[in-house]
Design a protein around this motif. Structure first.
Motif, PDB file in Angstrom:
ATOM      1  N   ASN A  80       7.604   5.486  19.620  1.00 15.36           N
ATOM      2  CA  ASN A  80       7.857   3.891  19.477  1.00 15.36           C
ATOM      3  C   ASN A  80       9.411   3.624  20.194  1.00 15.36           C
ATOM      4  O   ASN A  80      10.249   4.353  20.003  1.00 15.36           O
ATOM      5  N   SER A  81       9.581   2.780  20.998  1.00 14.81           N
ATOM      6  CA  SER A  81      10.563   2.234  21.788  1.00 14.81           C
ATOM      7  C   SER A  81      10.899   0.603  21.515  1.00 14.81           C
ATOM      8  O   SER A  81      11.467   0.229  22.734  1.00 14.81           O
ATOM      9  N   GLU A  82      10.404   0.387  20.483  1.00 13.34           N
ATOM     10  CA  GLU A  82      10.393  -1.111  20.472  1.00 13.34           C
ATOM     11  C   GLU A  82      11.744  -1.966  20.569  1.00 13.34           C
ATOM     12  O   GLU A  82      12.073  -2.771  21.284  1.00 13.34           O
ATOM     13  N   THR A  83      12.837  -1.016  19.862  1.00  8.88           N
ATOM     14  CA  THR A  83      14.202  -1.960  19.947  1.00  8.88           C
ATOM     15  C   THR A  83      15.085  -0.892  20.498  1.00  8.88           C
ATOM     16  O   THR A  83      14.860   0.296  20.785  1.00  8.88           O
ATOM     17  N   ARG A  84      16.380  -1.297  20.540  1.00  7.36           N
ATOM     18  CA  ARG A  84      17.524  -0.526  20.955  1.00  7.36           C
ATOM     19  C   ARG A  84      18.096   0.283  19.937  1.00  7.36           C
ATOM     20  O   ARG A  84      18.960   1.037  20.009  1.00  7.36           O
ATOM     21  N   SER A  85      17.533   0.262  18.820  1.00  2.14           N
ATOM     22  CA  SER A  85      18.189   0.869  17.370  1.00  2.14           C
ATOM     23  C   SER A  85      17.025   1.902  17.182  1.00  2.14           C
ATOM     24  O   SER A  85      15.989   1.972  16.906  1.00  2.14           O
ATOM     25  N   GLN A  86      17.762   3.393  17.259  1.00  2.00           N
ATOM     26  CA  GLN A  86      16.827   4.616  16.707  1.00  2.00           C
ATOM     27  C   GLN A  86      16.481   4.636  15.493  1.00  2.00           C
ATOM     28  O   GLN A  86      15.256   4.783  14.998  1.00  2.00           O
ATOM     29  N   LEU A  87      17.163   3.834  14.602  1.00  2.00           N
ATOM     30  CA  LEU A  87      16.886   3.402  13.148  1.00  2.00           C
ATOM     31  C   LEU A  87      15.887   2.974  12.926  1.00  2.00           C
ATOM     32  O   LEU A  87      15.064   3.151  12.238  1.00  2.00           O
ATOM     33  N   GLU A  88      15.803   1.574  13.614  1.00  2.00           N
ATOM     34  CA  GLU A  88      14.642   0.848  13.447  1.00  2.00           C
ATOM     35  C   GLU A  88      13.244   1.272  14.086  1.00  2.00           C
ATOM     36  O   GLU A  88      12.530   1.143  13.446  1.00  2.00           O
ATOM     37  N   ASN A  89      13.591   2.141  15.318  1.00  4.47           N
ATOM     38  CA  ASN A  89      12.355   2.727  15.752  1.00  4.47           C
ATOM     39  C   ASN A  89      11.802   3.707  14.862  1.00  4.47           C
ATOM     40  O   ASN A  89      10.653   3.991  14.842  1.00  4.47           O
ATOM     41  N   LYS A  90      12.734   4.458  14.306  1.00  2.20           N
ATOM     42  CA  LYS A  90      12.138   5.569  13.240  1.00  2.20           C
ATOM     43  C   LYS A  90      11.269   4.870  12.008  1.00  2.20           C
ATOM     44  O   LYS A  90      10.383   5.304  11.574  1.00  2.20           O
ATOM     45  N   ALA A  91      11.940   3.662  11.583  1.00  4.96           N
ATOM     46  CA  ALA A  91      11.298   3.088  10.440  1.00  4.96           C
ATOM     47  C   ALA A  91       9.918   2.495  10.836  1.00  4.96           C
ATOM     48  O   ALA A  91       8.794   2.600  10.185  1.00  4.96           O
ATOM     49  N   LYS A  92       9.780   1.993  12.048  1.00  5.00           N
ATOM     50  CA  LYS A  92       8.531   1.477  12.753  1.00  5.00           C
ATOM     51  C   LYS A  92       7.696   2.633  13.030  1.00  5.00           C
ATOM     52  O   LYS A  92       6.384   2.642  12.705  1.00  5.00           O
ATOM     53  N   ALA A  93       8.099   3.586  13.358  1.00  3.47           N
ATOM     54  CA  ALA A  93       7.054   4.808  13.740  1.00  3.47           C
ATOM     55  C   ALA A  93       6.592   5.530  12.291  1.00  3.47           C
ATOM     56  O   ALA A  93       5.436   5.638  12.456  1.00  3.47           O
ATOM     57  N   MET A  94       7.376   5.444  11.458  1.00  4.57           N
ATOM     58  CA  MET A  94       6.929   5.747   9.906  1.00  4.57           C
ATOM     59  C   MET A  94       5.809   4.905   9.515  1.00  4.57           C
ATOM     60  O   MET A  94       4.754   5.285   8.997  1.00  4.57           O
ATOM     61  N   GLN A  95       6.267   3.638   9.623  1.00  6.30           N
ATOM     62  CA  GLN A  95       4.856   2.442   9.153  1.00  6.30           C
ATOM     63  C   GLN A  95       3.848   2.694  10.024  1.00  6.30           C
ATOM     64  O   GLN A  95       2.709   2.713   9.356  1.00  6.30           O
ATOM     65  N   LEU A  96       3.810   3.021  11.288  1.00  3.50           N
ATOM     66  CA  LEU A  96       2.620   3.317  12.114  1.00  3.50           C
ATOM     67  C   LEU A  96       1.789   4.529  11.598  1.00  3.50           C
ATOM     68  O   LEU A  96       0.630   4.690  11.662  1.00  3.50           O
ATOM     69  N   LEU A  97       2.530   5.490  11.440  1.00  2.61           N
ATOM     70  CA  LEU A  97       2.154   6.847  10.725  1.00  2.61           C
ATOM     71  C   LEU A  97       1.413   6.391   9.570  1.00  2.61           C
ATOM     72  O   LEU A  97       0.048   7.092   9.358  1.00  2.61           O
ATOM     73  N   LYS A  98       1.801   5.887   8.688  1.00  6.71           N
ATOM     74  CA  LYS A  98       1.336   5.488   7.447  1.00  6.71           C
ATOM     75  C   LYS A  98      -0.021   4.639   7.630  1.00  6.71           C
ATOM     76  O   LYS A  98      -1.184   4.939   7.101  1.00  6.71           O
ATOM     77  N   SER A  99      -0.205   3.933   8.556  1.00  7.16           N
ATOM     78  CA  SER A  99      -0.943   2.921   9.236  1.00  7.16           C
ATOM     79  C   SER A  99      -2.135   3.789   9.547  1.00  7.16           C
ATOM     80  O   SER A  99      -3.380   3.499   9.150  1.00  7.16           O
ATOM     81  N   GLN A 100      -1.775   4.685  10.255  1.00  5.62           N
ATOM     82  CA  GLN A 100      -2.948   5.577  10.951  1.00  5.62           C
ATOM     83  C   GLN A 100      -3.466   6.420   9.747  1.00  5.62           C
ATOM     84  O   GLN A 100      -4.830   6.793   9.512  1.00  5.62           O
ATOM     85  N   LEU A 101      -2.748   7.054   8.791  1.00  2.38           N
ATOM     86  CA  LEU A 101      -3.492   7.776   7.812  1.00  2.38           C
ATOM     87  C   LEU A 101      -4.258   6.928   6.646  1.00  2.38           C
ATOM     88  O   LEU A 101      -5.357   7.474   6.317  1.00  2.38           O
ATOM     89  N   TYR A 102      -3.844   5.752   6.733  1.00  6.02           N
ATOM     90  CA  TYR A 102      -4.514   4.631   5.868  1.00  6.02           C
ATOM     91  C   TYR A 102      -5.909   4.332   6.705  1.00  6.02           C
ATOM     92  O   TYR A 102      -7.029   4.359   5.863  1.00  6.02           O
ATOM     93  N   ILE A 143       0.863  -1.228  -0.036  1.00  6.93           N
ATOM     94  CA  ILE A 143       0.086  -0.110  -0.094  1.00  6.93           C
ATOM     95  C   ILE A 143       0.917   1.186   0.137  1.00  6.93           C
ATOM     96  O   ILE A 143       1.714   1.647   1.048  1.00  6.93           O
ATOM     97  N   ASP A 144       0.805   1.994  -0.809  1.00  3.30           N
ATOM     98  CA  ASP A 144       1.900   3.170  -1.221  1.00  3.30           C
ATOM     99  C   ASP A 144       1.105   4.457  -0.728  1.00  3.30           C
ATOM    100  O   ASP A 144      -0.003   5.133  -1.089  1.00  3.30           O
ATOM    101  N   ILE A 145       1.819   5.052   0.330  1.00  5.64           N
ATOM    102  CA  ILE A 145       1.396   6.168   0.873  1.00  5.64           C
ATOM    103  C   ILE A 145       2.477   7.068   1.042  1.00  5.64           C
ATOM    104  O   ILE A 145       3.671   6.625   1.556  1.00  5.64           O
TER     105      ILE A 145
END
Length: 371
Positions: A276-298, A232-234
């Motif tokens: 998001n604080s799921e992992t100890r990697s800021q990069l991974e948490n940023k990627a997940k946060a962006m996915q969650l934002l896209k999901s909420q916009l959807y 799904i492209d957002i």
């Protein structure tokens, strides 16, 4: 008697009624089209260059799996009705017992009802993973403890029903309970099952935090939305968002993260905030946060479309986050009651231990009948 049951209940008309229900499901679920698409997509997998684009290959395989869930379930019902027809003919010839006919009838009706119920989960988003957020209401410790109880309830429901449950973010309260949490549920029809949990959940009980042992009412809100994937492209422009980083929370001790790995993402146009604080990697948490934002916009777009449909159909009943949906009463009597469907249970402990399927089914059946 058993024989009267067989004569009255199991006859040619009875089996024809099952076949009519199967035919209706064949149309509702568009089985013929799904079978053709599966064949076409499976043809793509035989191409020697299929895995040259791994992401696209995964999308194709996921599409095949999703369609096969429906086709396999349909064929299971078709086989069950066919077996019942054969066993009934054998029974008439004296070659099968009444018990065998009854046993196959039970198998058949269960398969039909499960597929008819699954038909309530036939929207594209229903088979996506679900994100479920819980926020404690006003009332301090009481509501924070209630939010924790709800978190435990949903985790137990997920585990009992074979879903993979992950904690993406949690803010613990100082005295007891949690201020908020975000959970992810993965498995068949995760969002379809949880989409009806949106709203305010109300608890009435004798407070364990009140020295006078008075009855208290607490509120917590639940918000669910489907987790989108690459299919799904957002598009979100960098100018539409802001980022903050912070240390991941915890109870203290060696487990507390000393680095700023937790992230907070804000979407300026809608005001949506994701932590998001799921992992100890800021990069991974940023990627997940962006996915969650896209999901909420959807999810917002889904709600907008539903609102437009409701206007056209004259359905004035708002289905909005913020409306109270369920009461959990522990004193002076024990009762959990859904205010939308009127479904209730006096076994409050079982519900708090994750026994939610009857409430979920009642809601989905009600919404399916409206549609």
């Amino acid at each position: 008697t058993t024989k009267d049951y067989i004569c009255f209940m199991i006859n040619a008309d009875h089996i024809k009624a099952y076949q009519a229900r199967l035919k209706a499901l064949y149309g509702y679920l568009d089985i013929e089209k799904k079978q053709m698409l599966i064949e076409d997509e499976q043809g793509l997998t035989h191409d020697p260059n299929f895995w040259d684009d791994p992401k696209q290959a995964e999308v194709v395989l996921k599409n095949i799996r999703t369609k096969k869930i429906w086709v396999d379930a349909y064929e299971l019902v078709e086989a069950a009705i066919g077996d019942l027809d054969v066993i009934f003919d054998f029974h008439k010839e004296g070659e099968a017992s009444e018990e065998e006919v009854m046993a196959q009838d039970v198998i058949t009706i269960k398969a039909i009802e499960e597929l008819e119920f699954k038909n309530m989960l036939s929207k594209e988003e229903d088979n996506m993973p679900a994100i479920l957020s819980i926020n404690s209401g006003a009332g301090g410790t009481e509501s924070q403890d209630w939010a924790y109880m709800l978190m435990r309830m949903y985790i137990m429901w997920g585990e009992k029903n074979g879903f993979k449950v992950r904690e993406l973010d949690m803010h613990e309260a100082e005295t007891a309970g949690i201020k908020s949490c975000t959970l992810q549920f993965e498995g068949d029809f995760a969002y379809g099952n949880l989409k009806g949990e949106n709203g305010v959940h109300r608890l009435v009980r004798l407070s364990p935090f009140d020295s006078a042992n008075k009855r208290h009412t607490s509120f917590a809100s639940v918000f669910t939305y489907p987790l989108v994937d690459e299919g799904i492209d957002i598009v979100i422009a960098s100018s539409d968002i802001t980022w903050e980083t912070m240390r991941a929370g915890g109870a203290g001790g060696q487990g507390v993260n000393k680095l700023e790995t937790a992230v907070r993402l804000r979407h300026l146009e809608t005001g949506i905030m994701i932590e998001n604080s799921e992992t100890r990697s800021q990069l991974e948490n940023k990627a997940k946060a962006m996915q969650l934002l896209k999901s909420q916009l959807y999810e917002l777009e889904l709600r907008k479309r539903q609102s437009e449909r409701d206007k056209v159909e004259g359905n004035k009943k708002a289905i909005e986050f913020g409306s109270q949906i369920r009461n959990y009463v522990m004193h002076p009597y024990k009762l959990v009651k859904d205010l939308r469907t009127a479904h209730e249970s006096s076994n409050v402990q079982a519900v708090m231990d994750g026994d939610l399927n009857a409430f979920i089914k009642a809601y989905l059946m009600q919404e399916g009948q409206k549609e």
